[in-house]
Write a protein that holds these residues in place. Structure first.
Motif, short mmCIF file in Angstrom:
data_model
loop_
_atom_site.label_atom_id
_atom_site.label_comp_id
_atom_site.label_asym_id
_atom_site.label_seq_id
_atom_site.Cartn_x
_atom_site.Cartn_y
_atom_site.Cartn_z
N MET A 148 0.84 -1.20 0.00
CA MET A 148 0.00 0.00 0.00
C MET A 148 0.87 1.25 0.00
O MET A 148 1.90 1.30 0.68
CB MET A 148 -0.90 0.01 1.24
CG MET A 148 -1.86 1.19 1.29
SD MET A 148 -2.88 1.22 2.80
CE MET A 148 -1.64 1.69 4.01
N VAL A 149 0.46 2.24 -0.79
CA VAL A 149 1.16 3.53 -0.81
C VAL A 149 0.51 4.41 0.24
O VAL A 149 -0.65 4.81 0.11
CB VAL A 149 1.09 4.19 -2.20
CG1 VAL A 149 1.78 5.55 -2.17
CG2 VAL A 149 1.72 3.29 -3.25
N ALA A 150 1.27 4.75 1.29
CA ALA A 150 0.74 5.53 2.39
C ALA A 150 0.92 7.03 2.21
O ALA A 150 0.18 7.84 2.76
CB ALA A 150 1.39 5.08 3.71
N HIS A 151 1.94 7.42 1.42
CA HIS A 151 2.21 8.86 1.25
C HIS A 151 2.99 9.06 -0.04
O HIS A 151 3.80 8.21 -0.44
CB HIS A 151 3.02 9.39 2.43
CG HIS A 151 3.46 10.82 2.25
ND1 HIS A 151 2.61 11.88 2.40
CD2 HIS A 151 4.69 11.35 1.92
CE1 HIS A 151 3.27 13.00 2.17
NE2 HIS A 151 4.52 12.71 1.87
N MET A 152 2.74 10.22 -0.70
CA MET A 152 3.49 10.60 -1.90
C MET A 152 3.96 12.04 -1.75
O MET A 152 3.26 12.88 -1.19
CB MET A 152 2.61 10.46 -3.15
CG MET A 152 2.11 9.04 -3.38
SD MET A 152 0.92 8.96 -4.77
CE MET A 152 1.93 9.60 -6.10
N SER A 153 5.15 12.32 -2.28
CA SER A 153 5.72 13.66 -2.13
C SER A 153 5.07 14.68 -3.06
O SER A 153 5.24 15.89 -2.87
CB SER A 153 7.23 13.63 -2.38
OG SER A 153 7.51 13.22 -3.72
N LEU A 154 4.34 14.22 -4.07
CA LEU A 154 3.64 15.15 -4.96
C LEU A 154 2.37 14.49 -5.48
O LEU A 154 2.24 13.26 -5.49
CB LEU A 154 4.54 15.59 -6.12
CG LEU A 154 5.26 14.51 -6.95
CD1 LEU A 154 4.33 13.93 -8.01
CD2 LEU A 154 6.48 15.10 -7.63
N SER A 155 1.44 15.33 -5.91
CA SER A 155 0.16 14.81 -6.40
C SER A 155 -0.11 15.22 -7.84
O SER A 155 -1.09 14.77 -8.44
CB SER A 155 -0.99 15.31 -5.52
OG SER A 155 -1.03 16.74 -5.51
N GLU A 156 0.74 16.08 -8.41
CA GLU A 156 0.57 16.48 -9.80
C GLU A 156 1.92 16.86 -10.40
O GLU A 156 2.86 17.24 -9.68
CB GLU A 156 -0.43 17.63 -9.92
CG GLU A 156 -0.07 18.85 -9.10
CD GLU A 156 -1.15 19.92 -9.12
OE1 GLU A 156 -0.79 21.11 -9.04
OE2 GLU A 156 -2.34 19.58 -9.24
N VAL A 157 2.00 16.73 -11.72
CA VAL A 157 3.25 16.99 -12.43
C VAL A 157 2.93 17.87 -13.65
O VAL A 157 1.94 17.64 -14.34
CB VAL A 157 3.90 15.68 -12.91
CG1 VAL A 157 5.17 15.96 -13.71
CG2 VAL A 157 4.24 14.80 -11.70
N GLU A 158 3.77 18.88 -13.90
CA GLU A 158 3.61 19.73 -15.06
C GLU A 158 4.32 19.11 -16.27
O GLU A 158 5.47 18.73 -16.18
CB GLU A 158 4.18 21.12 -14.80
CG GLU A 158 3.43 21.90 -13.74
CD GLU A 158 3.98 23.32 -13.60
OE1 GLU A 158 4.80 23.73 -14.45
OE2 GLU A 158 3.59 24.00 -12.64
N VAL A 159 3.59 18.99 -17.36
CA VAL A 159 4.14 18.42 -18.59
C VAL A 159 3.74 19.31 -19.76
O VAL A 159 2.56 19.65 -19.91
CB VAL A 159 3.61 16.99 -18.83
CG1 VAL A 159 4.19 16.43 -20.13
CG2 VAL A 159 3.97 16.07 -17.67
N LYS A 160 4.73 19.68 -20.59
CA LYS A 160 4.46 20.50 -21.75
C LYS A 160 4.59 19.66 -23.02
O LYS A 160 5.57 18.95 -23.21
CB LYS A 160 5.42 21.69 -21.82
CG LYS A 160 5.13 22.63 -22.98
CD LYS A 160 6.09 23.82 -22.98
CE LYS A 160 5.78 24.76 -24.13
NZ LYS A 160 6.71 25.92 -24.16
N LEU A 161 3.59 19.75 -23.89
CA LEU A 161 3.60 19.02 -25.15
C LEU A 161 3.68 19.98 -26.33
O LEU A 161 3.09 21.07 -26.29
CB LEU A 161 2.34 18.16 -25.29
CG LEU A 161 2.14 17.01 -24.31
CD1 LEU A 161 0.87 16.24 -24.68
CD2 LEU A 161 3.33 16.07 -24.32
N GLU A 162 4.42 19.56 -27.34
CA GLU A 162 4.49 20.30 -28.60
C GLU A 162 4.30 19.34 -29.76
O GLU A 162 4.65 18.16 -29.65
CB GLU A 162 5.84 21.01 -28.75
CG GLU A 162 5.99 22.27 -27.94
CD GLU A 162 7.26 23.04 -28.33
OE1 GLU A 162 7.93 22.64 -29.30
OE2 GLU A 162 7.57 24.03 -27.65
N PRO A 163 3.79 19.87 -30.89
CA PRO A 163 3.68 19.01 -32.08
C PRO A 163 5.06 18.63 -32.60
O PRO A 163 6.02 19.40 -32.48
CB PRO A 163 2.95 19.90 -33.09
CG PRO A 163 2.33 20.99 -32.29
CD PRO A 163 3.21 21.19 -31.10
#
Length: 218
Positions: A111-126
């Motif tokens: 079981m994962v009890a804790h995470m250091s982050l909950s979202e990640v920024e990702v940039k996409l380009e064609p």
């Protein structure tokens, strides 16, 4: 002291005690819970077709997991854990990708009890494709009495793919220096390409540079 007597007297009781101890140890280790903190890699999955990730993206996440001691204590446990970033719904430009314990790949029962982050920024380009004429860069000079008679690149035009912003500013494509110092005969090489530190790739399967060296006429 008679060790044989100590060893074999009441051997039945001693054997039962030994078996009970082993079963007790197995029970404790199989049901005992523990936890540990890991830094695991983030894997990008399902990048939309025709798009590419640009810029810096967080490559790891720190998590705290709980599970059976025998599972977490396995020497290869850390290699079985990773975070998965699903980009299937991402669009061109900046995206905020949420990550939850459900996105952590791990062995069953952990079981994962804790995470250091909950979202990640990702940039996409064609992804953009352009055609370039590859310019060979030569280093040195032929041996005395010989001269450079010509250079040919096959194929003559090279198809290159990369992020839109990069392809708009890429104005040339050159090889890394090809050494012809002291050459006395023609050379055929598979050149290394100078990408100028840009995240682009060639779509040609094979590229060769033919360098013609001939004697100087007297």
């Amino acid at each position: 002291m008679d060790f044989r007597k100590v060893l074999f007297d009441n051997w039945g009781i001693k054997l039962i005690s030994l078996v009970f101890s082993i079963f007790l140890w197995l029970y404790v280790t199989s049901t005992g819970k523990t936890e540990m903190t890991l830094t695991v890699p983030l894997e990008l999955r399902n990048i939309p077709q025709g798009m590419t990730v640009v810029g810096d993206v967080t490559s790891t996440v720190e998590i705290r997991v709980q599970g059976q001691e025998r599972v977490l204590g396995d020497s290869g446990f850390g290699e079985k854990v990773a975070g998965i970033l699903d980009l299937s719904l991402a669009k061109e430009g900046e995206n905020i990708i949420r990550i939850s314990p459900d996105d952590i790949k791990r062995p069953d029962g952990v079981m994962v009890a804790h995470m250091s982050l909950s979202e990640v920024e990702v940039k996409l380009e064609p992804l953009i494709r352009r055609t370039f004429r590859l310019r060979p860069v030569l280093h040195g000079a032929p041996a005395a009495g010989y001269r450079l008679a010509g250079v040919a690149v096959i194929p003559a035009k090279i198809l290159v793919e990369g992020p839109a912003t990069v392809m708009k500013t890429l104005d040339k494509l050159e090889t890394m220096p090809i050494d012809i110092q002291g050459a006395r005969e023609a050379l055929t090489v598979e050149p290394k390409i100078d990408y100028q530190g840009q995240p682009v790739k060639l779509l040609e399967k094979s590229i060769i540079v033919r360098i013609n060296i001939e004697r100087t006429r007297k």
